[in-house]
Design a protein around this motif. Sequence first.
Motif, PDB file in Angstrom:
ATOM      1  N   GLU A 127      38.606 -13.725 -16.844  1.00  0.00           N
ATOM      2  CA  GLU A 127      38.000 -13.564 -15.536  1.00  0.00           C
ATOM      3  C   GLU A 127      38.499 -14.707 -14.667  1.00  0.00           C
ATOM      4  O   GLU A 127      38.634 -15.831 -15.151  1.00  0.00           O
ATOM      5  N   TYR A 128      38.754 -14.429 -13.384  1.00  0.00           N
ATOM      6  CA  TYR A 128      39.113 -15.529 -12.507  1.00  0.00           C
ATOM      7  C   TYR A 128      37.899 -16.432 -12.329  1.00  0.00           C
ATOM      8  O   TYR A 128      36.780 -15.953 -12.131  1.00  0.00           O
ATOM      9  N   ILE A 129      38.110 -17.743 -12.414  1.00  0.00           N
ATOM     10  CA  ILE A 129      37.010 -18.690 -12.239  1.00  0.00           C
ATOM     11  C   ILE A 129      36.436 -18.509 -10.837  1.00  0.00           C
ATOM     12  O   ILE A 129      35.226 -18.517 -10.634  1.00  0.00           O
ATOM     13  N   ASN A 130      37.336 -18.300  -9.866  1.00  0.00           N
ATOM     14  CA  ASN A 130      36.913 -18.026  -8.505  1.00  0.00           C
ATOM     15  C   ASN A 130      37.759 -16.870  -7.985  1.00  0.00           C
ATOM     16  O   ASN A 130      38.950 -17.035  -7.739  1.00  0.00           O
ATOM     17  N   VAL A 131      37.131 -15.700  -7.848  1.00  0.00           N
ATOM     18  CA  VAL A 131      37.898 -14.509  -7.479  1.00  0.00           C
ATOM     19  C   VAL A 131      38.624 -14.698  -6.158  1.00  0.00           C
ATOM     20  O   VAL A 131      39.707 -14.157  -5.944  1.00  0.00           O
ATOM     21  N   LYS A 132      38.022 -15.503  -5.273  1.00  0.00           N
ATOM     22  CA  LYS A 132      38.650 -15.695  -3.960  1.00  0.00           C
ATOM     23  C   LYS A 132      39.775 -16.721  -4.010  1.00  0.00           C
ATOM     24  O   LYS A 132      40.640 -16.737  -3.157  1.00  0.00           O
ATOM     25  N   LYS A 133      39.731 -17.580  -5.018  1.00  0.00           N
ATOM     26  CA  LYS A 133      40.805 -18.570  -5.159  1.00  0.00           C
ATOM     27  C   LYS A 133      41.363 -18.472  -6.569  1.00  0.00           C
ATOM     28  O   LYS A 133      40.960 -19.197  -7.478  1.00  0.00           O
ATOM     29  N   LYS A 134      42.336 -17.554  -6.727  1.00  0.00           N
ATOM     30  CA  LYS A 134      42.833 -17.281  -8.068  1.00  0.00           C
ATOM     31  C   LYS A 134      43.567 -18.474  -8.667  1.00  0.00           C
ATOM     32  O   LYS A 134      43.740 -18.564  -9.874  1.00  0.00           O
ATOM     33  N   ASP A 135      43.994 -19.421  -7.793  1.00  0.00           N
ATOM     34  CA  ASP A 135      44.729 -20.566  -8.328  1.00  0.00           C
ATOM     35  C   ASP A 135      43.813 -21.566  -9.031  1.00  0.00           C
ATOM     36  O   ASP A 135      44.285 -22.564  -9.573  1.00  0.00           O
ATOM     37  N   GLU A 136      42.518 -21.283  -9.056  1.00  0.00           N
ATOM     38  CA  GLU A 136      41.630 -22.174  -9.813  1.00  0.00           C
ATOM     39  C   GLU A 136      41.665 -21.892 -11.314  1.00  0.00           C
ATOM     40  O   GLU A 136      41.109 -22.650 -12.090  1.00  0.00           O
ATOM     41  N   GLY A 137      42.308 -20.781 -11.697  1.00  0.00           N
ATOM     42  CA  GLY A 137      42.455 -20.507 -13.117  1.00  0.00           C
ATOM     43  C   GLY A 137      41.524 -19.415 -13.616  1.00  0.00           C
ATOM     44  O   GLY A 137      40.885 -18.715 -12.840  1.00  0.00           O
TER      45      GLY A 137
END
Lengths: 213, 248
Positions: A121-131
Amino acid sequence: MKYDKVFTYLIKTTCTIAPSMAEPFIFPKIHSFPPLYTKQPNLTVQEKQLESWSDLILNYCQHYRVTSLSQAGLPLTSQNSQLKLDQLPSIFENKSIDRQVNDEFKSIIFKYLVNKLHKAEYINVKKKDEGIFVWWKPLLEWASCLYNHMNDTGQTGTVFTIFELTSSNELGLPESLRNIDSSVMIRILRSMVKQGRTQLIMEDGEIGGVKFI
Amino acid sequence: MLLRYNREAYLELGRLINERQSSQLSTQLSVLQSAIVNFSVDHRETIRVNSEFRTKFTRLCQQVGIDPVALLIHSLGAGISDGVDKPQEYYTILLLRIVEVCQETRAMNGGLISLKELRSQLNTTSGTSVLELKVTDNDVTKCIEVLKELGNGYEIMQSNNSSWLRFSSITGGSSKDGGISVDQRNIYEMCLFTGGFVTYRLLHDNYGWDVTRCATIIEEMIMEGLLWLDTQGLKGEWQYWEPSWISN
């Protein structure tokens, strides 16, 4: 009589068996296959390639009990506090054959893990670069192991802080639930709110306390 | 403090009990499995002839985690030494399994598998360590002969002292005659020589192929899954790898 209860609990919790964590992860042979690091033009082959990468990432993370990875594929959090995360072998680079996965392909692999396999799961869906969080153990399973423990040990109804749940072992957590990073723990708890098993008490926009119901 | 000590002790005890129970169970299971394997050899005629019995026996196998097809291959071939002909049924069923393995591994190896790898796949798919098949190269060769009678598409290749099974997909693909072309064979030979890959330069220097010829054949083989692209070769040279490398 009290012990009887402890006994049933012990036998019920299969969650207690902890794997050994000291040995280095043994990469599968395909990790040394040079074309694995290039996105394959043949789509059937590419699908197979994405499967191979996914298996590898899941096994790697499970081995080191890594619960999240950065966009670059570096371990962000692990349950194993003895590990030096920056010294773990690299997933996306193989120095012995001088190959590495480029950023574009990395994000395709992560997308496959998230959207196709639902194992991350994206850690932050809006900021995928967070991992990503890597769910080598499904989120639901994390939640039910944690809930069962709290329930079986009669700790429902008490309010805990995130710190108590993650950093100390006052709660007598089995090894498999110890030392979960707070970001991962919050994700688990939020999924339990939806199931009606947990209440979160908010304070200044942060979670001040957790109650298992 | 005392409570904490007790809890640790009970956790340890619980772990031990779990471990012991699970190891006892798995011992019992393998005893049962070996009994079934022996039974299938002793009573293979009955199993073959009586279809009601066979159905029930098959169901039992599945329940205890033995692959019934692997068991059938085992019981039909039991006690017959290599080189001596086995019952026709043996080859038919083995053939089925070979086709299965080929189809399953196709996306990965593009339709080329070494006989060594094929045999090890055949011998370990029974689902349990109790039942290990001993399929030989002779058996496989016999099966491929039968397959050939059924149509083109499967063929054994010899290269550098090793044998390979080359199969094209059932749906066709672009290898029109189902076999391998001379150019493809040259590429395979080069791969064996270099340890797995070819480049335009290698093909040009060794076979004198021009760029167009290289591009045509390589493109075709990539589309069939027979070669994988690697853009990170020495000095950025593109390499084309033969995927059975992974399983060998």
